[in-house]
Write a protein that holds these residues in place. Structure first.
Motif, PDB file in Angstrom:
ATOM      1  N   ARG A 152       0.635  -1.084  -0.120  1.00  0.00           N
ATOM      2  CA  ARG A 152      -0.310  -0.048  -0.018  1.00  0.00           C
ATOM      3  C   ARG A 152       0.782   1.334  -0.288  1.00  0.00           C
ATOM      4  N   LEU A 153       1.723   1.395   0.832  1.00  0.00           N
ATOM      5  CA  LEU A 153       2.771   2.634   1.215  1.00  0.00           C
ATOM      6  C   LEU A 153       3.839   2.822  -0.571  1.00  0.00           C
ATOM      7  N   GLU A 201       3.670   6.055  -2.236  1.00  0.00           N
ATOM      8  CA  GLU A 201       4.313   6.777  -3.116  1.00  0.00           C
ATOM      9  C   GLU A 201       4.645   6.727  -4.548  1.00  0.00           C
ATOM     10  N   GLY A 202       3.514   5.863  -5.473  1.00  0.00           N
ATOM     11  CA  GLY A 202       4.105   6.690  -6.612  1.00  0.00           C
ATOM     12  C   GLY A 202       2.544   7.161  -6.960  1.00  0.00           C
ATOM     13  N   GLN A 203       2.284   7.571  -6.300  1.00  0.00           N
ATOM     14  CA  GLN A 203       1.122   8.502  -6.182  1.00  0.00           C
ATOM     15  C   GLN A 203       1.345  10.265  -6.382  1.00  0.00           C
ATOM     16  N   VAL A 220      -4.062   3.166   5.875  1.00  0.00           N
ATOM     17  CA  VAL A 220      -2.953   2.104   6.290  1.00  0.00           C
ATOM     18  C   VAL A 220      -3.005   2.693   7.733  1.00  0.00           C
ATOM     19  N   SER A 221      -2.874   3.845   8.006  1.00  0.00           N
ATOM     20  CA  SER A 221      -2.873   4.360   9.671  1.00  0.00           C
ATOM     21  C   SER A 221      -4.096   2.883  10.180  1.00  0.00           C
ATOM     22  N   LEU A 222      -5.213   2.636  10.206  1.00  0.00           N
ATOM     23  CA  LEU A 222      -6.332   1.941  10.593  1.00  0.00           C
ATOM     24  C   LEU A 222      -5.745   0.062  10.526  1.00  0.00           C
ATOM     25  N   ALA A 223      -5.478   0.200   9.383  1.00  0.00           N
ATOM     26  CA  ALA A 223      -4.817  -1.498   9.052  1.00  0.00           C
ATOM     27  C   ALA A 223      -3.560  -1.870  10.291  1.00  0.00           C
TER      28      ALA A 223
END
Length: 95
Positions: A19-20, A24-26, A57-60
């Motif tokens: 996900r990160l 990063e691509g975005q 990501v934070s919630l996961a």
């Protein structure tokens, strides 16, 4: 930002890293959009998507922490400290 020396094994480490990498691509894409003088609204839509992805990501990570670290602390009689730490993180996340 303060860091602790506590470590844990992330049960969903690869998913978080994937996900990160996508985020990063975005971010690189937004950088290019600004360099190429793209329309502001289009850039803002992409930034919104990045923020949403970071929230996921934070919630996961928060869910993993609660199910593993906090539960382990509660079982080990250190639950109050773990709950206080969790609540502190929640307050920071909702600012």
């Amino acid at each position: 930002m303060t860091e602790t020396t506590k470590k844990t094994v992330q049960p969903n480490k690869q998913q978080l890293l994937n996900r990160l990498k996508r985020i990063e691509g975005q971010v690189r894409g937004v950088h290019q959009m600004i360099e190429n003088d793209r329309y502001c609204v289009d850039i803002l839509h992409q930034i919104s998507a990045i923020q949403s992805a970071m929230n996921k990501v934070s919630l996961a990570l928060l869910e993993d922490h609660t199910h593993h670290c906090v539960v382990k602390a509660i079982k080990g009689q250190d639950g109050e400290a773990a709950i206080q730490e969790l609540m502190s993180v929640m307050k920071t996340m909702t600012k």
